[in-house]
Design an enzyme around this catalytic site. Structure first.
Site, mmCIF file in Angstrom:
data_model
loop_
_atom_site.group_PDB
_atom_site.id
_atom_site.type_symbol
_atom_site.label_atom_id
_atom_site.label_comp_id
_atom_site.label_asym_id
_atom_site.label_seq_id
_atom_site.Cartn_x
_atom_site.Cartn_y
_atom_site.Cartn_z
ATOM 1 N N LYS A 87 39.133 36.326 31.852
ATOM 2 C CA LYS A 87 37.637 36.604 32.078
ATOM 3 C C LYS A 87 36.999 37.752 31.144
ATOM 4 C CE LYS A 87 38.031 37.885 36.454
ATOM 5 N NZ LYS A 87 39.426 37.678 36.588
ATOM 6 N N ARG B 67 34.051 39.879 44.235
ATOM 7 C CA ARG B 67 35.373 39.472 44.604
ATOM 8 C C ARG B 67 35.618 39.064 46.144
ATOM 9 N NH1 ARG B 67 38.024 41.854 39.984
ATOM 10 N NH2 ARG B 67 40.076 42.520 40.166
ATOM 11 N N ARG C 92 50.881 41.757 29.349
ATOM 12 C CA ARG C 92 49.555 42.525 28.719
ATOM 13 C C ARG C 92 49.897 43.945 28.309
ATOM 14 N NH1 ARG C 92 43.991 41.266 32.038
ATOM 15 N NH2 ARG C 92 45.104 42.723 33.591
ATOM 16 N N ARG D 174 48.996 48.551 32.003
ATOM 17 C CA ARG D 174 47.915 49.114 32.826
ATOM 18 C C ARG D 174 48.822 49.226 34.017
ATOM 19 N NH1 ARG D 174 42.570 45.187 33.531
ATOM 20 N NH2 ARG D 174 43.517 45.230 35.588
ATOM 21 N N ARG E 55 47.645 41.346 43.764
ATOM 22 C CA ARG E 55 46.443 41.001 43.105
ATOM 23 C C ARG E 55 46.241 39.674 43.144
ATOM 24 N NH1 ARG E 55 46.858 43.369 37.595
ATOM 25 N NH2 ARG E 55 44.705 42.657 37.270
HETATM 26 P P1 AMP Z 1 40.215 43.964 37.309
HETATM 27 O O1 AMP Z 1 40.168 44.780 35.947
HETATM 28 O O2 AMP Z 1 38.781 43.308 37.455
HETATM 29 O O3 AMP Z 1 41.560 43.138 37.435
HETATM 30 O O4 AMP Z 1 40.135 45.154 38.453
HETATM 31 C C1 AMP Z 1 41.295 46.074 38.430
HETATM 32 C C2 AMP Z 1 41.273 46.695 40.149
HETATM 33 O O5 AMP Z 1 39.919 47.274 40.298
HETATM 34 C C3 AMP Z 1 41.307 45.508 41.178
HETATM 35 O O6 AMP Z 1 42.738 45.235 41.308
HETATM 36 C C4 AMP Z 1 40.536 46.100 42.238
HETATM 37 O O7 AMP Z 1 41.440 47.152 42.795
HETATM 38 C C5 AMP Z 1 39.306 46.842 41.537
HETATM 39 N N1 AMP Z 1 38.384 45.975 41.572
HETATM 40 C C6 AMP Z 1 37.684 45.581 40.206
HETATM 41 N N2 AMP Z 1 36.405 44.973 40.710
HETATM 42 C C7 AMP Z 1 36.515 44.975 42.314
HETATM 43 C C8 AMP Z 1 35.532 44.376 42.902
HETATM 44 N N3 AMP Z 1 34.288 43.620 42.588
HETATM 45 N N4 AMP Z 1 35.629 44.717 44.394
HETATM 46 C C9 AMP Z 1 36.577 45.576 44.585
HETATM 47 N N5 AMP Z 1 37.665 45.917 43.781
HETATM 48 C C10 AMP Z 1 37.484 45.559 42.491
#
Ligand code: AMP
Length: 216
Positions: free
Chosen positions: A13, A88, A127, A160, A171
């Site tokens: 994404k 989410r 990654r 990360r 996740r």
């Molecule tokens: P991402 O980079 O989108 O994979 O997000 C990394 C982490 O940030 C996720 O595993 C969640 O802990 C938190 N996170 C990101 N976006 C959201 C969201 N829309 N709602 C809740 N937690 C989020």
């Protein structure tokens, strides 16, 4: 256009949202990036969000909506935006609907990037970010030349915190339980895109999926 990108962690994404931003000028708005910036800056919101992020759980809707509301309120989002990693869960989708309605806006498309589980695991566990160039690399998929270029620039390959194997499994489980139901919620706007292949191949499919349907 106002676009939502759906897809599991590792579906691509972020990569595709950044490409769309470059091509069309609509800013990529990643709640994950906004949260990581808040954590890095040590803001109260960041401190509150960190434990959930480290465990691969969702951060509370309250904190995420606060960051998102501020970001979408900036001028650069007036002509459209690309949401990456938001919503989410169903409650976030409803809150987004209300937020947009208040300013007379609506979503134009929801893109679902489809990638099977085995590939997701490889993408996520491999990654890395090069500390020297900031480039996103993958120890399984990047070419030897790309990895050598990072070493030559004096870069270290940084993983990360939430890309460790136990956190990744959580996740993906959180995605299945909380985010997948959004496919039904957005069925009227949904366009499915095959997320396998090179970024260029996927990008061509994304652009095709955003073309108006013939006769529309
Ligand atoms: P991402 O980079 O989108 O994979 O997000 C990394 C982490 O940030 C996720 O595993 C969640 O802990 C938190 N996170 C990101 N976006 C959201 C969201 N829309 N709602 C809740 N937690 C989020």
């Amino acid at each position: 256009m106002r676009i939502v990108f759906l897809g599991a962690p590792g579906a691509g994404k972020g990569t595709q949202a950044r490409r769309l931003e470059e091509q069309n000028g609509w800013p990529q708005v990643s709640t994950g990036d906004l949260l990581r910036a808040a954590v890095a800056a040590g803001t109260p919101l960041g401190l509150e969000a960190k434990a959930a992020m480290d465990a691969g759980e969702l951060v509370s809707d309250r904190l995420v909506m606060q960051l998102l509301g501020e970001r979408l309120g900036r001028d650069d989002c007036d002509g459209g935006f690309i949401l990456d990693g938001f919503p989410r869960n169903l409650s976030q989708a409803r809150l987004l609907g209300e937020l947009l309605e208040r300013s007379g806006q609506q979503l134009d498309a929801v893109l679902m990037l489809e990638v099977d589980h085995g590939v997701l695991m490889k993408r996520l566990t491999g990654r890395r970010t090069c500390s020297a160039t900031g480039k996103l690399l993958n120890i399984h998929f990047s070419s030897p030349e790309e990895l050598a270029a990072s070493r030559a620039a004096g870069g270290e390959l940084i993983q990360r915190d939430d890309d460790l194997e136990e956190t990744i499994a959580n996740r993906l489980a959180v995605y299945e339980r909380q985010t997948r139901p959004l496919l039904e919620h957005y069925s009227g706007l949904l366009r499915r895109v095959d997320g396998l292949g090179s970024p260029d191949e996927v990008s061509a499919r994304v652009s095709a999926a955003l073309e108006p349907a013939p006769g529309a």
